[in-house]
Write a protein that holds these residues in place. Structure first.
Motif, PDB file in Angstrom:
ATOM      1  N   GLN A 333      26.879  42.150  29.191  1.00  0.00           N
ATOM      2  CA  GLN A 333      27.773  41.798  30.311  1.00  0.00           C
ATOM      3  C   GLN A 333      28.895  40.862  29.848  1.00  0.00           C
ATOM      4  O   GLN A 333      30.046  41.018  30.241  1.00  0.00           O
ATOM      5  CB  GLN A 333      26.973  41.104  31.431  1.00  0.00           C
ATOM      6  N   VAL A 334      28.530  39.901  29.014  1.00  0.00           N
ATOM      7  CA  VAL A 334      29.537  38.937  28.549  1.00  0.00           C
ATOM      8  C   VAL A 334      30.534  39.635  27.621  1.00  0.00           C
ATOM      9  O   VAL A 334      31.739  39.378  27.669  1.00  0.00           O
ATOM     10  CB  VAL A 334      28.865  37.725  27.854  1.00  0.00           C
ATOM     11  N   ARG A 335      30.027  40.570  26.800  1.00  0.00           N
ATOM     12  CA  ARG A 335      30.935  41.306  25.908  1.00  0.00           C
ATOM     13  C   ARG A 335      31.959  42.103  26.724  1.00  0.00           C
ATOM     14  O   ARG A 335      33.143  42.130  26.404  1.00  0.00           O
ATOM     15  CB  ARG A 335      30.146  42.265  24.997  1.00  0.00           C
ATOM     16  N   GLN A 336      31.493  42.730  27.814  1.00  0.00           N
ATOM     17  CA  GLN A 336      32.420  43.500  28.660  1.00  0.00           C
ATOM     18  C   GLN A 336      33.509  42.592  29.231  1.00  0.00           C
ATOM     19  O   GLN A 336      34.689  42.947  29.242  1.00  0.00           O
ATOM     20  CB  GLN A 336      31.652  44.152  29.808  1.00  0.00           C
ATOM     21  N   ALA A 337      33.113  41.402  29.708  1.00  0.00           N
ATOM     22  CA  ALA A 337      34.095  40.450  30.266  1.00  0.00           C
ATOM     23  C   ALA A 337      35.068  39.996  29.177  1.00  0.00           C
ATOM     24  O   ALA A 337      36.268  39.836  29.417  1.00  0.00           O
ATOM     25  CB  ALA A 337      33.379  39.249  30.867  1.00  0.00           C
ATOM     26  N   MET A 338      34.541  39.817  27.966  1.00  0.00           N
ATOM     27  CA  MET A 338      35.405  39.392  26.858  1.00  0.00           C
ATOM     28  C   MET A 338      36.436  40.482  26.547  1.00  0.00           C
ATOM     29  O   MET A 338      37.622  40.202  26.362  1.00  0.00           O
ATOM     30  CB  MET A 338      34.553  39.111  25.623  1.00  0.00           C
ATOM     31  N   GLU A 339      35.981  41.735  26.553  1.00  0.00           N
ATOM     32  CA  GLU A 339      36.906  42.837  26.247  1.00  0.00           C
ATOM     33  C   GLU A 339      37.949  42.999  27.349  1.00  0.00           C
ATOM     34  O   GLU A 339      39.121  43.260  27.072  1.00  0.00           O
ATOM     35  CB  GLU A 339      36.117  44.133  26.008  1.00  0.00           C
ATOM     36  N   THR A 340      37.527  42.817  28.622  1.00  0.00           N
ATOM     37  CA  THR A 340      38.494  42.873  29.733  1.00  0.00           C
ATOM     38  C   THR A 340      39.552  41.790  29.553  1.00  0.00           C
ATOM     39  O   THR A 340      40.746  42.017  29.736  1.00  0.00           O
ATOM     40  CB  THR A 340      37.769  42.640  31.084  1.00  0.00           C
ATOM     41  N   THR A 341      39.114  40.595  29.159  1.00  0.00           N
ATOM     42  CA  THR A 341      40.041  39.467  28.986  1.00  0.00           C
ATOM     43  C   THR A 341      41.022  39.739  27.847  1.00  0.00           C
ATOM     44  O   THR A 341      42.222  39.480  27.973  1.00  0.00           O
ATOM     45  CB  THR A 341      39.250  38.173  28.687  1.00  0.00           C
ATOM     46  N   LEU A 342      40.517  40.286  26.752  1.00  0.00           N
ATOM     47  CA  LEU A 342      41.399  40.550  25.610  1.00  0.00           C
ATOM     48  C   LEU A 342      42.412  41.649  25.940  1.00  0.00           C
ATOM     49  O   LEU A 342      43.543  41.629  25.457  1.00  0.00           O
ATOM     50  CB  LEU A 342      40.568  40.937  24.376  1.00  0.00           C
ATOM     51  N   ALA A 343      41.993  42.599  26.814  1.00  0.00           N
ATOM     52  CA  ALA A 343      42.904  43.686  27.189  1.00  0.00           C
ATOM     53  C   ALA A 343      43.929  43.230  28.234  1.00  0.00           C
ATOM     54  O   ALA A 343      44.959  43.870  28.419  1.00  0.00           O
ATOM     55  CB  ALA A 343      42.098  44.863  27.729  1.00  0.00           C
ATOM     56  N   ASP A 344      43.633  42.136  28.932  1.00  0.00           N
ATOM     57  CA  ASP A 344      44.524  41.634  29.992  1.00  0.00           C
ATOM     58  C   ASP A 344      44.677  40.121  29.789  1.00  0.00           C
ATOM     59  O   ASP A 344      44.207  39.316  30.590  1.00  0.00           O
ATOM     60  CB  ASP A 344      43.883  41.950  31.364  1.00  0.00           C
ATOM     61  N   PRO A 345      45.346  39.707  28.673  1.00  0.00           N
ATOM     62  CA  PRO A 345      45.316  38.288  28.274  1.00  0.00           C
ATOM     63  C   PRO A 345      45.964  37.339  29.276  1.00  0.00           C
ATOM     64  O   PRO A 345      45.674  36.147  29.270  1.00  0.00           O
ATOM     65  CB  PRO A 345      46.066  38.270  26.941  1.00  0.00           C
ATOM     66  N   PHE A 346      46.845  37.843  30.142  1.00  0.00           N
ATOM     67  CA  PHE A 346      47.468  36.965  31.138  1.00  0.00           C
ATOM     68  C   PHE A 346      46.723  37.024  32.478  1.00  0.00           C
ATOM     69  O   PHE A 346      47.198  36.525  33.488  1.00  0.00           O
ATOM     70  CB  PHE A 346      48.943  37.335  31.326  1.00  0.00           C
ATOM     71  N   LEU A 347      45.556  37.663  32.492  1.00  0.00           N
ATOM     72  CA  LEU A 347      44.689  37.775  33.680  1.00  0.00           C
ATOM     73  C   LEU A 347      45.477  38.274  34.901  1.00  0.00           C
ATOM     74  O   LEU A 347      45.421  37.695  35.982  1.00  0.00           O
ATOM     75  CB  LEU A 347      44.015  36.433  33.995  1.00  0.00           C
ATOM     76  N   LYS A 348      46.196  39.371  34.706  1.00  0.00           N
ATOM     77  CA  LYS A 348      47.043  39.879  35.789  1.00  0.00           C
ATOM     78  C   LYS A 348      46.270  40.753  36.770  1.00  0.00           C
ATOM     79  O   LYS A 348      46.747  41.042  37.854  1.00  0.00           O
ATOM     80  CB  LYS A 348      48.209  40.680  35.200  1.00  0.00           C
ATOM     81  N   LYS A 349      45.075  41.231  36.357  1.00  0.00           N
ATOM     82  CA  LYS A 349      44.333  42.146  37.244  1.00  0.00           C
ATOM     83  C   LYS A 349      43.100  41.460  37.828  1.00  0.00           C
ATOM     84  O   LYS A 349      42.040  42.072  37.953  1.00  0.00           O
ATOM     85  CB  LYS A 349      43.924  43.392  36.447  1.00  0.00           C
ATOM     86  N   LEU A 350      43.235  40.175  38.142  1.00  0.00           N
ATOM     87  CA  LEU A 350      42.094  39.424  38.671  1.00  0.00           C
ATOM     88  C   LEU A 350      41.592  40.040  39.974  1.00  0.00           C
ATOM     89  O   LEU A 350      42.391  40.489  40.797  1.00  0.00           O
ATOM     90  CB  LEU A 350      42.511  37.972  38.933  1.00  0.00           C
ATOM     91  N   PRO A 351      40.267  40.063  40.198  1.00  0.00           N
ATOM     92  CA  PRO A 351      39.722  40.671  41.418  1.00  0.00           C
ATOM     93  C   PRO A 351      40.068  39.854  42.656  1.00  0.00           C
ATOM     94  O   PRO A 351      40.123  38.631  42.604  1.00  0.00           O
ATOM     95  CB  PRO A 351      38.216  40.647  41.167  1.00  0.00           C
TER      96      PRO A 351
END
Ligand code: ZN
Length: 389
Positions: A333-351
């Motif tokens: 689960q943490v790896r998935q969150a890490m990969e999401t963060t690296l793919a969206d480094p400015f956190l533009k797609k926050l839920p």
């Protein structure tokens, strides 16, 4: 070249500039054999001694100022590279910046600048300053807004302005982040530390902003910062991590437990207490990760990283003033969150939905020490079994 030696610094008698000898004549061959790169080591020594000299010698720094390079904040927003894959600070020579800012009616001098580093230039070293200026609001009837003026100014200066937190979180290079932390911290300290805490007389600030002396009792004060422990909590199998979501933080972002050290505490004691205070559990062991990061917001601090081990069967009870939730997550689960963060480094797609905000989607961006600790753990590079209490 006529020279005179004074307090370990050799001065050129004509220019009054300090001259540093690359290899001391007293350095023995046996000492040299301890290092594979003596020249590199000596040039680092040379640099830190020059910085030390500039820090305290106002007149020397004033002489150097027109030769310096500068990074810039306007209205507490930092000038960074535009459209580059890696965000970094934009640096200008003194003359270039003077001219470009002058076209917008903006000025800078030593009073609103702080010494950040020494840079190599043509077999010499020049200072790197951070200069922080406030832009006046345009007249009420102006057809152009201040925001537009700053955007145009950013373009003219070859970059764009961004807020300091975002710059700290997204600049990949550690040196740049640490220079920005220093820039923001010294600027804020110099603006707020105006009177002697002992006798209340005025303080005379050094040009470098590295210290201030009381004009009456001569006490010298130095920039202050607070130690903070930041701790990744794992279970004894090292397959789960306990992450927290801070009250008011961006939705779906989970991180490690952090808090200020109290007077009389070691960093490990601080980490253990903060975990008890914030998530209501006791840890079995704790150790330093040999990682730290200066962080300038809201005030200047030094984050020191730890890993702690705790049993997952303990009941979590979060401190409601600080946290919204704390949960155990699997490595996957943490790896998935890490990969999401690296793919969206400015956190533009926050839920945006309430449920989604309480679910792990992101970890802090790559510039944060929390990201680096979590990433290390995800990659299996943190062995919690070496921990001890
Ligand atoms: Zn005093």
């Amino acid at each position: 070249m006529p020279t005179i030696r004074s307090n370990n610094v050799v001065f050129n008698l004509i220019t009054r500039r300090p001259v540093f000898i690359l290899i001391s004549v007293s350095l023995s061959l046996s000492k040299l054999s301890f290092t594979t790169s003596p020249i590199k080591n000596m040039s680092f020594v040379e640099k830190v001694r020059l910085l030390d000299y500039w820090k305290i010698q106002d007149s020397a720094l004033q002489t150097e100022f027109p030769r310096s390079h500068l990074v810039l904040m306007v209205d507490r927003r930092l000038l960074v590279t535009k459209d580059a894959p890696e965000v970094s600070m934009v640096e200008h020579s003194y003359g270039e910046l003077k001219q470009l800012l002058g076209e917008y009616g903006l000025q800078f001098d030593l009073s609103n600048s702080c010494l950040l580093d020494a840079l190599p230039a043509d077999n010499d070293m020049i200072p790197l300053f951070g200069t922080s200026i406030e832009a006046a609001d345009p007249p009420e009837d102006s057809p152009i807004s201040k925001k537009d003026v700053l955007k145009q100014l950013g373009n003219s200066l070859g970059g764009r302005f961004t807020d300091i937190r975002m710059a700290m979180l997204t600049m990949r290079e550690e040196r740049q982040r640490n220079l920005l932390a220093k820039f923001q911290s010294l600027t804020k300290w110099a603006a707020t530390y105006r009177r002697c805490p002992k006798c209340a007389a005025a303080l005379k600030m050094r040009s470098s902003k590295s210290g201030a002396e009381c004009v009456t009792c001569q006490r010298v004060y130095y920039p202050t910062f607070s130690p903070v422990s930041i701790t990744l909590i794992t279970d004894p199998t090292n397959e789960h991590a306990l992450l927290v979501r801070h009250r008011g933080s961006a939705g779906g972002v989970f991180t490690a437990v952090a808090g200020f050290a109290h007077t009389g505490e070691s960093m490990a004691e601080c980490a253990r207490r903060e975990i008890a205070e914030e998530v209501g559990i006791e840890v079995d062991s704790i150790r330093s990760l040999d990682m730290s990061q200066p962080w300038p917001m809201p005030d200047s601090s030094l984050m020191v990283a730890h890993v702690a081990v705790a049993n997952m069967d303990q009941k979590i009870s979060v401190c409601p003033d600080e946290l919204e939730t704390a949960q155990w997550f699997s490595r996957h689960q943490v790896r998935q969150a890490m990969e999401t963060t690296l793919a969206d480094p400015f956190l533009k797609k926050l839920p945006l939905t309430l449920d989604d905000r309480q679910t792990l989607h992101y970890i802090p961006p790559a510039g944060a020490i929390a990201h680096q600790m979590i990433r290390k753990w995800v990659d299996g590079k943190i062995d919690c079994h070496n921990s001890r209490m």
